[in-house]
Design a protein around this motif. Sequence first.
Motif, PDB file in Angstrom:
ATOM      1  N   ALA A  79       0.828  -1.200   0.000  1.00  0.00           N
ATOM      2  CA  ALA A  79       0.000   0.000   0.000  1.00  0.00           C
ATOM      3  C   ALA A  79       0.866   1.254   0.000  1.00  0.00           C
ATOM      4  O   ALA A  79       0.585   2.223  -0.722  1.00  0.00           O
ATOM      5  CB  ALA A  79      -0.937  -0.004   1.206  1.00  0.00           C
ATOM      6  N   LYS A  80       1.941   1.244   0.785  1.00  0.00           N
ATOM      7  CA  LYS A  80       2.822   2.415   0.844  1.00  0.00           C
ATOM      8  C   LYS A  80       3.528   2.651  -0.482  1.00  0.00           C
ATOM      9  O   LYS A  80       3.637   3.807  -0.937  1.00  0.00           O
ATOM     10  CB  LYS A  80       3.832   2.252   1.985  1.00  0.00           C
ATOM     11  CG  LYS A  80       3.215   2.364   3.369  1.00  0.00           C
ATOM     12  CD  LYS A  80       4.256   2.537   4.452  1.00  0.00           C
ATOM     13  CE  LYS A  80       5.052   1.287   4.686  1.00  0.00           C
ATOM     14  NZ  LYS A  80       5.951   1.405   5.868  1.00  0.00           N
ATOM     15  N   VAL A  81       3.997   1.589  -1.108  1.00  0.00           N
ATOM     16  CA  VAL A  81       4.644   1.749  -2.416  1.00  0.00           C
ATOM     17  C   VAL A  81       3.625   2.196  -3.459  1.00  0.00           C
ATOM     18  O   VAL A  81       3.911   3.053  -4.309  1.00  0.00           O
ATOM     19  CB  VAL A  81       5.321   0.435  -2.855  1.00  0.00           C
ATOM     20  CG1 VAL A  81       5.863   0.550  -4.279  1.00  0.00           C
ATOM     21  CG2 VAL A  81       6.458   0.085  -1.889  1.00  0.00           C
ATOM     22  N   LEU A  84       3.100   5.837  -3.081  1.00  0.00           N
ATOM     23  CA  LEU A  84       4.234   6.559  -3.660  1.00  0.00           C
ATOM     24  C   LEU A  84       4.087   6.676  -5.174  1.00  0.00           C
ATOM     25  O   LEU A  84       4.282   7.764  -5.744  1.00  0.00           O
ATOM     26  CB  LEU A  84       5.536   5.850  -3.310  1.00  0.00           C
ATOM     27  CG  LEU A  84       6.800   6.391  -3.982  1.00  0.00           C
ATOM     28  CD1 LEU A  84       7.061   7.830  -3.568  1.00  0.00           C
ATOM     29  CD2 LEU A  84       8.005   5.509  -3.678  1.00  0.00           C
ATOM     30  N   PHE A  85       3.742   5.585  -5.831  1.00  0.00           N
ATOM     31  CA  PHE A  85       3.551   5.619  -7.276  1.00  0.00           C
ATOM     32  C   PHE A  85       2.391   6.538  -7.651  1.00  0.00           C
ATOM     33  O   PHE A  85       2.436   7.232  -8.676  1.00  0.00           O
ATOM     34  CB  PHE A  85       3.305   4.206  -7.811  1.00  0.00           C
ATOM     35  CG  PHE A  85       4.561   3.455  -8.158  1.00  0.00           C
ATOM     36  CD1 PHE A  85       5.604   3.360  -7.254  1.00  0.00           C
ATOM     37  CD2 PHE A  85       4.702   2.829  -9.379  1.00  0.00           C
ATOM     38  CE1 PHE A  85       6.769   2.671  -7.564  1.00  0.00           C
ATOM     39  CE2 PHE A  85       5.859   2.148  -9.710  1.00  0.00           C
ATOM     40  CZ  PHE A  85       6.893   2.062  -8.803  1.00  0.00           C
ATOM     41  N   GLY A  86       1.346   6.544  -6.831  1.00  0.00           N
ATOM     42  CA  GLY A  86       0.220   7.434  -7.092  1.00  0.00           C
ATOM     43  C   GLY A  86       0.611   8.899  -7.001  1.00  0.00           C
ATOM     44  O   GLY A  86       0.204   9.721  -7.823  1.00  0.00           O
ATOM     45  N   ILE A 120      -7.948   8.709   0.263  1.00  0.00           N
ATOM     46  CA  ILE A 120      -8.521   7.505   0.875  1.00  0.00           C
ATOM     47  C   ILE A 120      -7.398   6.594   1.366  1.00  0.00           C
ATOM     48  O   ILE A 120      -7.481   6.016   2.461  1.00  0.00           O
ATOM     49  CB  ILE A 120      -9.425   6.768  -0.133  1.00  0.00           C
ATOM     50  CG1 ILE A 120     -10.697   7.588  -0.401  1.00  0.00           C
ATOM     51  CG2 ILE A 120      -9.789   5.372   0.373  1.00  0.00           C
ATOM     52  CD1 ILE A 120     -11.576   7.021  -1.498  1.00  0.00           C
ATOM     53  N   TYR A 121      -6.332   6.487   0.569  1.00  0.00           N
ATOM     54  CA  TYR A 121      -5.215   5.625   0.969  1.00  0.00           C
ATOM     55  C   TYR A 121      -4.335   6.274   2.029  1.00  0.00           C
ATOM     56  O   TYR A 121      -3.749   5.571   2.860  1.00  0.00           O
ATOM     57  CB  TYR A 121      -4.400   5.206  -0.255  1.00  0.00           C
ATOM     58  CG  TYR A 121      -4.915   3.930  -0.854  1.00  0.00           C
ATOM     59  CD1 TYR A 121      -4.525   2.691  -0.359  1.00  0.00           C
ATOM     60  CD2 TYR A 121      -5.829   3.948  -1.903  1.00  0.00           C
ATOM     61  CE1 TYR A 121      -5.017   1.511  -0.884  1.00  0.00           C
ATOM     62  CE2 TYR A 121      -6.329   2.771  -2.446  1.00  0.00           C
ATOM     63  CZ  TYR A 121      -5.922   1.558  -1.925  1.00  0.00           C
ATOM     64  OH  TYR A 121      -6.416   0.393  -2.439  1.00  0.00           O
ATOM     65  N   PHE A 122      -4.236   7.596   2.031  1.00  0.00           N
ATOM     66  CA  PHE A 122      -3.535   8.256   3.131  1.00  0.00           C
ATOM     67  C   PHE A 122      -4.263   7.989   4.450  1.00  0.00           C
ATOM     68  O   PHE A 122      -3.633   7.809   5.500  1.00  0.00           O
ATOM     69  CB  PHE A 122      -3.429   9.765   2.882  1.00  0.00           C
ATOM     70  CG  PHE A 122      -2.318  10.148   1.937  1.00  0.00           C
ATOM     71  CD1 PHE A 122      -1.020   9.720   2.151  1.00  0.00           C
ATOM     72  CD2 PHE A 122      -2.577  10.947   0.832  1.00  0.00           C
ATOM     73  CE1 PHE A 122       0.005  10.072   1.287  1.00  0.00           C
ATOM     74  CE2 PHE A 122      -1.560  11.293  -0.052  1.00  0.00           C
ATOM     75  CZ  PHE A 122      -0.266  10.864   0.190  1.00  0.00           C
ATOM     76  N   ALA A 150     -11.758  -0.886  -3.696  1.00  0.00           N
ATOM     77  CA  ALA A 150     -13.056  -0.931  -4.374  1.00  0.00           C
ATOM     78  C   ALA A 150     -13.552   0.469  -4.719  1.00  0.00           C
ATOM     79  O   ALA A 150     -14.241   0.662  -5.724  1.00  0.00           O
ATOM     80  CB  ALA A 150     -14.075  -1.657  -3.496  1.00  0.00           C
ATOM     81  N   ALA A 151     -13.186   1.465  -3.911  1.00  0.00           N
ATOM     82  CA  ALA A 151     -13.574   2.849  -4.197  1.00  0.00           C
ATOM     83  C   ALA A 151     -12.656   3.484  -5.238  1.00  0.00           C
ATOM     84  O   ALA A 151     -13.091   4.327  -6.032  1.00  0.00           O
ATOM     85  CB  ALA A 151     -13.548   3.672  -2.911  1.00  0.00           C
ATOM     86  N   LEU A 152     -11.379   3.072  -5.239  1.00  0.00           N
ATOM     87  CA  LEU A 152     -10.403   3.685  -6.144  1.00  0.00           C
ATOM     88  C   LEU A 152     -10.716   3.403  -7.611  1.00  0.00           C
ATOM     89  O   LEU A 152     -10.582   4.305  -8.459  1.00  0.00           O
ATOM     90  CB  LEU A 152      -9.003   3.162  -5.803  1.00  0.00           C
ATOM     91  CG  LEU A 152      -7.855   3.719  -6.647  1.00  0.00           C
ATOM     92  CD1 LEU A 152      -7.630   5.198  -6.327  1.00  0.00           C
ATOM     93  CD2 LEU A 152      -6.575   2.924  -6.411  1.00  0.00           C
TER      94      LEU A 152
END
Length: 221
Positions: A79-81, A84-86, A120-122, A150-152
């Motif tokens: 998730a963290k990587v 970062l890519f996002g 959302i991921y933060f 699912a939201a992304l």
Amino acid sequence: MKLTLWKWLTIALLLYTVVVGMLSEVPRLAILNETIRNLYFHVPMWFGMIVILLVSVVYSIKYLRNPLTRNDIIAHEAAKVGILFGVLGIVTGMEWARFTWGEYWSNDPKQNASAIGLLIYFAYLILRGSFQDHQQRARISAVYNIFAFAALIPLLFILPRLTDSLHPGNGGNPGFNSYDLDSRLRAVFYPAVIAWTLLGIWMVHLRTRLEVLKQRFYENA
């Protein structure tokens, strides 16, 4: 450090992407001009982000089915990587938008949806930091991770298509593939997608190994 074949492939493809991507001929298109080279970085980073976040979701599901610490570690590190890519995808997209749309941020639906997806991921990272108990943190964050992914997907690929958007492939605008992604671009673009995705997987692999070693150190301390 011993490098396996896929890691050597990652290095070779990244070098190929950067060198050939910057030095090869590209189509001369109105407005885009030389900025079309960003296709080798911006878009593959988003592809890589989706794959890596999918890996994170898979291991969150695996944790809920089999609550091993390693499953939670992989889900967290992936998730963290992916985040970062996002972030890199948004930054390269903003730079591209400055040249093609006239400003870094134009409140385009694609830009706004991407920013919401990252927020959302933060929140996922913040959620993990709010629990002291490891099992509770792993279990609740695994459930949240599934709903975040699912939201992304609709935020990135469905909602921007339902309204007016400047972004290629959204709001009635044709994607690159439909009119100008010629053989020269494809020769770099497809390897770039593989390269950035493999780099992300490599980063997840390294971070997972480091976190597992840290866990063992604290357990034996």
